[in-house]
Design a protein around this motif. Structure first.
Motif, short mmCIF file in Angstrom:
data_model
loop_
_atom_site.label_atom_id
_atom_site.label_comp_id
_atom_site.label_asym_id
_atom_site.label_seq_id
_atom_site.Cartn_x
_atom_site.Cartn_y
_atom_site.Cartn_z
N SER A 171 0.94 -1.04 -0.11
CA SER A 171 0.05 0.00 0.00
C SER A 171 0.96 1.34 0.15
O SER A 171 1.73 1.27 0.72
CB SER A 171 -0.87 0.29 1.27
OG SER A 171 -1.74 1.27 1.37
N THR B 169 -8.42 -12.04 -4.69
CA THR B 169 -7.94 -10.77 -4.02
C THR B 169 -8.20 -10.74 -2.76
O THR B 169 -9.28 -10.57 -2.15
CB THR B 169 -8.62 -9.60 -4.95
OG1 THR B 169 -8.30 -10.04 -6.13
CG2 THR B 169 -7.66 -8.33 -4.33
N THR C 159 0.19 -2.35 5.71
CA THR C 159 -0.96 -3.44 4.77
C THR C 159 -0.68 -3.74 3.39
O THR C 159 0.28 -3.06 2.94
CB THR C 159 -2.37 -2.26 4.40
OG1 THR C 159 -1.84 -1.05 3.74
CG2 THR C 159 -3.05 -1.63 5.60
N LYS C 160 -0.98 -4.79 3.23
CA LYS C 160 -0.68 -5.65 1.80
C LYS C 160 -2.01 -6.02 1.12
O LYS C 160 -2.87 -6.26 2.02
CB LYS C 160 0.29 -6.48 2.15
CG LYS C 160 1.82 -6.15 2.47
CD LYS C 160 2.62 -7.09 2.41
CE LYS C 160 4.11 -6.62 2.66
NZ LYS C 160 5.05 -7.54 2.58
N THR C 161 -2.15 -6.31 -0.11
CA THR C 161 -2.99 -6.94 -0.85
C THR C 161 -2.18 -7.97 -1.70
O THR C 161 -1.30 -7.51 -2.38
CB THR C 161 -3.79 -6.23 -1.69
OG1 THR C 161 -4.19 -4.93 -1.03
CG2 THR C 161 -4.72 -6.51 -2.54
N SER D 15 -4.08 -6.49 7.10
CA SER D 15 -3.34 -5.57 7.97
C SER D 15 -2.59 -6.25 9.22
O SER D 15 -3.04 -7.41 9.28
CB SER D 15 -4.27 -4.42 8.48
OG SER D 15 -5.27 -5.18 9.63
N CYS E 74 -6.98 -10.55 7.71
CA CYS E 74 -7.68 -10.29 6.38
C CYS E 74 -8.93 -9.43 6.57
O CYS E 74 -9.59 -9.78 7.21
CB CYS E 74 -7.91 -11.59 6.03
SG CYS E 74 -8.60 -11.62 4.07
N SER F 123 -7.07 -8.57 1.07
CA SER F 123 -6.17 -7.37 1.61
C SER F 123 -5.90 -7.83 3.15
O SER F 123 -6.80 -8.38 3.72
CB SER F 123 -6.90 -6.19 1.51
OG SER F 123 -7.02 -5.69 0.15
#
Length: 156
Positions: A55, A84, A61-63, A88, A96, A86
């Motif tokens: 992000s 998909t 955070t990542k997706t 934290s 998730c 996402s």
């Protein structure tokens, strides 16, 4: 560059797919992309690719976008399913925050249903693919795609 690498790997898979045992897998790593190839006894195979996105606005955070593409024994794409998810993370926990599933059908003899869920640090997409020709079922493929996040933000 990535497209050429993927095409090269896919070409090798098609050339040697008949010589591998059922459900053999291999992984290819390239910074934020991880690819796994699964070979089946009938000559078909599946390619699963995980792409990781950091992000730009929010820290910790990542997706992840994980796509499983199913090929027939001739190297033609049957369908693909994408999860998909996402996440934290804090360093001591991970959650998730969202999970969605999508599909793409390349061979019109296939129908695919998908669903997505999330629980704790994991996002999951479930799918069922059914191949029918003239109303006769030829093949059914059930599976799931999972993305997990470690406490430190490592997606797998």
């Amino acid at each position: 560059m990535m497209k050429k690498t993927f095409i090269f790997i896919l070409t090798l898979v098609m050339l040697f797919s008949c010589t591998f045992a059922a459900s053999a897998t291999e992984q290819v790593f390239d910074s934020n992309i991880i690819t796994e190839i699964e070979y089946f006894e009938d000559g078909s195979y599946a390619v699963t690719t995980l792409k990781i996105f950091e992000s730009a606005r929010a820290t910790n955070t990542k997706t992840g976008k994980k796509t499983k593409t199913v090929y027939d024994s001739n190297g033609n794409v049957d369908f693909s399913v994408t999860l998909t998810a996402s996440f934290s993370y804090t360093g001591s926990s991970a959650t998730c925050t969202s999970a969605t599933a999508s599909k793409s059908i390349s061979d019109s003899t296939w129908t695919v249903t998908t669903s997505a869920s999330r629980s704790g640090r994991t996002g999951t997409a479930s799918y069922t693919g059914v191949q029918k020709v003239l109303g006769v079922t030829f093949d059914t493929v059930d599976g799931s795609i999972i993305i997990s996040c470690s406490n430190t933000g490592v997606l797998s």
